[in-house]
Design an enzyme around this catalytic site. Structure first.
Site, PDB file in Angstrom:
ATOM      1  N   ASN A  83     -15.788 -10.216  25.628  1.00  0.00           N
ATOM      2  CA  ASN A  83     -15.236 -11.050  26.679  1.00  0.00           C
ATOM      3  C   ASN A  83     -15.982 -10.817  27.997  1.00  0.00           C
ATOM      4  O   ASN A  83     -16.942 -10.046  28.055  1.00  0.00           O
ATOM      5  CB  ASN A  83     -13.735 -10.767  26.828  1.00  0.00           C
ATOM      6  CG  ASN A  83     -12.951 -11.973  27.278  1.00  0.00           C
ATOM      7  OD1 ASN A  83     -13.410 -12.756  28.113  1.00  0.00           O
ATOM      8  ND2 ASN A  83     -11.754 -12.129  26.739  1.00  0.00           N
ATOM      9  N   HIS A 113     -26.218  12.265  32.076  1.00  0.00           N
ATOM     10  CA  HIS A 113     -27.139  13.046  32.906  1.00  0.00           C
ATOM     11  C   HIS A 113     -26.820  14.526  32.770  1.00  0.00           C
ATOM     12  O   HIS A 113     -25.684  14.906  32.478  1.00  0.00           O
ATOM     13  CB  HIS A 113     -27.018  12.626  34.372  1.00  0.00           C
ATOM     14  CG  HIS A 113     -27.296  11.178  34.588  1.00  0.00           C
ATOM     15  ND1 HIS A 113     -28.560  10.680  34.752  1.00  0.00           N
ATOM     16  CD2 HIS A 113     -26.467  10.101  34.634  1.00  0.00           C
ATOM     17  CE1 HIS A 113     -28.510   9.377  34.916  1.00  0.00           C
ATOM     18  NE2 HIS A 113     -27.247   8.994  34.831  1.00  0.00           N
ATOM     19  N   GLY A 140      -9.007  -4.378  27.750  1.00  0.00           N
ATOM     20  CA  GLY A 140      -9.639  -4.610  29.037  1.00  0.00           C
ATOM     21  C   GLY A 140      -9.787  -3.355  29.891  1.00  0.00           C
ATOM     22  O   GLY A 140      -8.900  -2.504  29.927  1.00  0.00           O
ATOM     23  N   LYS A 164     -13.552  11.350  23.433  1.00  0.00           N
ATOM     24  CA  LYS A 164     -13.785  12.029  22.154  1.00  0.00           C
ATOM     25  C   LYS A 164     -13.585  11.039  21.026  1.00  0.00           C
ATOM     26  O   LYS A 164     -13.071   9.932  21.231  1.00  0.00           O
ATOM     27  CB  LYS A 164     -12.855  13.236  22.000  1.00  0.00           C
ATOM     28  CG  LYS A 164     -11.394  12.871  21.879  1.00  0.00           C
ATOM     29  CD  LYS A 164     -10.513  14.101  21.701  1.00  0.00           C
ATOM     30  CE  LYS A 164      -9.074  13.681  21.437  1.00  0.00           C
ATOM     31  NZ  LYS A 164      -8.203  14.823  21.197  1.00  0.00           N
ATOM     32  N   LYS A 181      -0.107   5.887  18.757  1.00  0.00           N
ATOM     33  CA  LYS A 181       0.656   5.595  17.529  1.00  0.00           C
ATOM     34  C   LYS A 181      -0.309   5.385  16.380  1.00  0.00           C
ATOM     35  O   LYS A 181      -1.488   5.095  16.588  1.00  0.00           O
ATOM     36  CB  LYS A 181       1.575   4.398  17.702  1.00  0.00           C
ATOM     37  CG  LYS A 181       0.874   3.058  17.821  1.00  0.00           C
ATOM     38  CD  LYS A 181       1.825   1.905  18.093  1.00  0.00           C
ATOM     39  CE  LYS A 181       2.517   1.447  16.870  1.00  0.00           C
ATOM     40  NZ  LYS A 181       3.336   0.247  17.018  1.00  0.00           N
TER      41      LYS A 181
END
Length: 187
Positions: A83, A113, A140, A164, A181
């Site tokens: 999007n 970096h 989003g 992670k 969940k």
């Protein structure tokens, strides 16, 4: 080993290398072309995306504006949708499975970096690949950080910062992201 080979191997590399500068310019020109091509010319937009990305499946759609570093290190499966305002810093490979959806303003960042300030100020950088499984939906303003792998059927909540890796069939969210969940799939 060339700077490009170092970059793709996750080693420190010099981003001001001539080959890398040329590759980034090519990507900037292709993203500029993509972002200024009318949505009424969908076939042309797909053709530009196929020239930009390393590999693509069928049924891909990228909303403008879209930005990336190289493009050639992005690999998407069938039925890929990004999007508005998506940014993929593909210094290392970014792989998407099939049926992946990116909501507006998603950031996927392989570039990083050094932590040591002297090393960081040298201008050298490095990257870690990102892999997204099949049937994933990234909400989003979510951010996927370097080195992350997401399994199949993962939903990333809006605004999540994913630092992670996570396995299959989970909804993750928060900063840093954690499992909210488990998802039961319908067989």
């Amino acid at each position: 080993m060339s700077e490009r080979e170092k970059m793709l191997a996750g080693e420190l590399y010099d981003p001001s290398d001539d080959e890398l500068l040329k590759l980034r310019l090519k990507a900037r020109l292709l993203t500029e072309e993509l972002n200024t091509t009318s949505v009424e010319l969908q076939c042309k937009r797909v053709e530009i995306t196929k020239r930009l990305f390393g590999t693509t499946g069928d049924n891909i759609y990228i909303e403008s504006s879209f930005n990336c570093d190289y493009g050639s290190n992005i690999h998407v499966g069938d039925n890929f949708y990004a999007n508005f305002g998506c940014v993929i810093l593909d210094v290392a490979e970014v792989k998407f499975g099939k049926n992946c959806l990116l909501a507006p303003q998603v950031g996927i960042y392989t570039a990083t970096h050094p932590l040591d300030p002297v090393e960081r100020n040298s201008g050298l950088e490095f990257a870690q690949p990102i892999t997204i499984g099949d049937n994933c939906w990234i909400g989003g303003h979510a951010v996927i950080n370097p080195g992350v792998t997401l399994g199949d059927n993962v939903v990333v909540a809006s605004g999540a910062v994913v630092t992670k890796s996570f396995g299959d069939n989970v909804v993750i969210g928060g900063n840093p992201a954690r499992v909210l969940k488990e998802i039961s799939t319908k067989a």
